[in-house]
Structures are given as C-alpha cells and as structure tokens.
Design an enzyme around this catalytic site. Structure first.
Site, PDB file in Angstrom:
ATOM      1  N   ARG A  83       0.849  -1.155  -0.018  1.00 13.70           N
ATOM      2  CA  ARG A  83       0.066  -0.035  -0.113  1.00 13.70           C
ATOM      3  C   ARG A  83       1.021   1.173  -0.130  1.00 13.70           C
ATOM      4  NH1 ARG A  83      -2.122  -3.437   4.045  1.00 13.70           N
ATOM      5  NH2 ARG A  83      -4.193  -4.197   3.536  1.00 13.70           N
TER       6      ARG A  83
ATOM      7  N   LYS B 277      -1.997  -1.508   7.328  1.00 14.59           N
ATOM      8  CA  LYS B 277      -3.259  -1.346   7.767  1.00 14.59           C
ATOM      9  C   LYS B 277      -3.749  -2.164   8.741  1.00 14.59           C
ATOM     10  CE  LYS B 277      -7.861  -0.576   5.377  1.00 14.59           C
ATOM     11  NZ  LYS B 277      -8.337  -0.911   3.817  1.00 14.59           N
TER      12      LYS B 277
ATOM     13  N   HIS C 120      -2.312   2.584  -5.825  1.00 16.00           N
ATOM     14  CA  HIS C 120      -3.014   1.410  -5.656  1.00 16.00           C
ATOM     15  C   HIS C 120      -2.962   0.613  -6.757  1.00 16.00           C
ATOM     16  CE1 HIS C 120      -5.095  -0.836  -2.158  1.00 16.00           C
ATOM     17  NE2 HIS C 120      -5.949  -1.095  -3.442  1.00 16.00           N
TER      18      HIS C 120
ATOM     19  N   ARG D  36      -0.448  -1.942  -6.636  1.00 16.03           N
ATOM     20  CA  ARG D  36      -0.959  -3.159  -5.980  1.00 16.03           C
ATOM     21  C   ARG D  36      -1.954  -4.040  -6.341  1.00 16.03           C
ATOM     22  NH1 ARG D  36      -1.265  -4.580  -0.113  1.00 16.03           N
ATOM     23  NH2 ARG D  36      -3.480  -4.848   0.416  1.00 16.03           N
TER      24      ARG D  36
ATOM     25  N   HIS E  70      -4.419  -8.898   3.795  1.00 16.34           N
ATOM     26  CA  HIS E  70      -6.087  -8.839   3.812  1.00 16.34           C
ATOM     27  C   HIS E  70      -6.405  -9.416   5.179  1.00 16.34           C
ATOM     28  CE1 HIS E  70      -6.569  -7.801  -0.638  1.00 16.34           C
ATOM     29  NE2 HIS E  70      -6.256  -6.876   0.176  1.00 16.34           N
TER      30      HIS E  70
ATOM     31  N   TYR F   4     -10.195  -9.630  -6.519  1.00 19.23           N
ATOM     32  CA  TYR F   4      -8.962  -9.711  -7.410  1.00 19.23           C
ATOM     33  C   TYR F   4      -9.149 -10.678  -8.551  1.00 19.23           C
ATOM     34  CZ  TYR F   4      -6.437  -6.242  -4.936  1.00 19.23           C
ATOM     35  OH  TYR F   4      -6.317  -5.018  -4.101  1.00 19.23           O
TER      36      TYR F   4
END
Length: 260
Positions: free
Chosen positions: A130, A155, A219, A222, A245, A254
């Site tokens: 990120r 994150k 992004h 990524r 995640h 994705y």
C-alpha cells in the site's frame, strides 16, 4: 462556536484499536459534517444525515467516499452517542479497478530518470505494498539475503512479511549502501519520509512519461501485483497473506480482474 470536542469519539476508537489514520479521518468527517449542518451533535437528526448523504450523491462523490462518510457518522452517532438512527450504507459501486500489464509497468519504470523514483515503483509493484506502507519503509526492515521485507504497522496496525523481487534487490543494495533510516526521504527534509502526494505524483508522472492512457495511482500497482499473482496460479490464501488482507473475500475480489 462550532468547534466540538470529539474526545469521546477518539477515545472509543483508540479502545477498539482503530489506526491513527482512521481516527483522524473519522474526526475530520464528523467536523466537516457539523460545520455544514451548523448544529450541535445532540441536535442532529437522522434526516440531517440522510440529507447530507443525498447532497454528496448529487455532487457526484464516489460511492466509496460516501460509504466512508456514512461509516464515520454512523460510528459517532450510533455507537458513541447511542442514537437509534439505523443509518443504511450507500451501495458500493461495482466498478472494476484498473490493472496494468507487465509491459506497461516495465515501461513506467524505464521512463523515470530518477533511481529513487524507479525504486518506489519497483517496490510497490514487486511486493504489492500500500502507498502508506511503501513511503514509510526503513532500510533496516529489508533482509536482502532472505529476499523479504518486514512491513511494520500496516493497515489495522498489523505487521507482515512480503517478498522482494530480484530486480528490486539489486537496485536497493546499490542505493541503500551505508545508509539507514527511511528508504524514501524527501531531499529537502532528510530524516523524514515522503508524503502520500509525492508518491502519487511519482506514479502519475511515470505513467505519463510512458504514454500509458490508463489512470494510474499507487494502488493500481498493488492491484496489478495481486492480479498477476492470481494469473500465475498462486494460491489465493497465499496472496491474502502477502497483501495483508484480514478477510479472504477482499482478496477474492481480484479474481474477477484476472484474465483467466
């Protein structure tokens, strides 16, 4: 005086372990809302919030932005102030994010004359970072021998380990020799890391120089990394770990981007 104290909101978020960034965003959203409505929190009605969300829709604000604003208001009025508004989140749009081809990414890297800028793109694409993670990496977090990087405080304040590409390692070793601290320092402010805007501009500039018509943001690199891994047959739960995640469903998003 329309300056309200959001101490209760901030403390509740800290107790629940929200990241500093999310706390700042939620506070900003709530301040902006009250400044617009010109009422104190105790006088806010459900209609005030719904009207505000409608006005954002009319101004063509992106669905993700409206979703975030609704979450911030919902958290403050329903969770913290215990108001029974039962606000409904606006529907998130189902637009597919942009994916760059491998050749397009290579041409972006080659189009940049600055070695530090090339390094940033190689890291964001080669390790799927990120933007907030990439701009804050420290030289001591790299283990070039094991070809891994320790991402600290990603994150949700989670640490993880990501792979490094061989292309990145050789450039990194040359660039970081004898250096310490942040890998991406602004020349005017040594000892600090670059800001998000700088990283965004580097990516935009690279796409422009490489004559890529697609809109490229940090992004996008990524997203492209994750999509290419899935196209190469990498197991989805492994991709989930690499991207950091917490939910597999986020990673599964994705799959619909991959050509297969």
């Amino acid at each position: 005086n329309l300056e309200y104290n959001f101490r209760v909101l901030i403390d509740e978020m800290k107790v629940r372990g929200y990241s500093r960034r999310t706390i700042k965003v939620y506070e900003y959203i709530n301040k902006t809302f009250l400044a617009k409505i010109r009422k104190s929190p105790k006088d806010i009605t459900k209609k005030d919030i719904n009207d505000y969300l409608v006005s954002l829709y009319d101004k063509n604000k992106a669905s993700a932005t409206r979703h975030l604003i609704c979450s911030a208001l919902k958290f403050y009025y329903e969770t913290v102030l215990k108001r029974r508004f039962q606000l409904k989140h606006p529907k998130k749009s189902n637009k597919l994010p942009i994916v760059l081809g491998k050749e397009e990414i290579v041409s972006m890297i080659n189009a940049l004359p600055n070695p530090k800028h090339r390094l940033l793109i190689k890291l964001m694409y080669g390790s799927g970072l990120r933007v907030g993670e990439a701009r804050k990496v420290k030289i001591e977090d790299f283990d070039a021998e094991r070809k891994v990087l320790f991402v600290r405080g990603g994150k949700g304040d989670k640490d993880r380990i990501v792979n490094l590409s061989d292309k990145f390692i050789s450039d990194f070793t040359r660039f970081a020799k004898g250096k310490g601290g942040y890998l991406f320092e602004p020349s005017a402010r040594p000892g600090k890391h670059i800001c998000e805007r700088t990283a965004q501009n580097i990516v935009k500039n690279a796409a422009k120089r490489a004559d890529i018509g697609k809109k490229a943001h940090p992004h996008t690199l990524r997203t492209s990394y994750a999509t290419h891994l899935i196209e190469n047959g990498v197991d989805i739960s492994y991709v989930q770990k690499l991207l950091g995640h917490s939910k597999i469903s986020t990673t599964q998003g994705y799959i619909r981007l991959s050509q297969s």
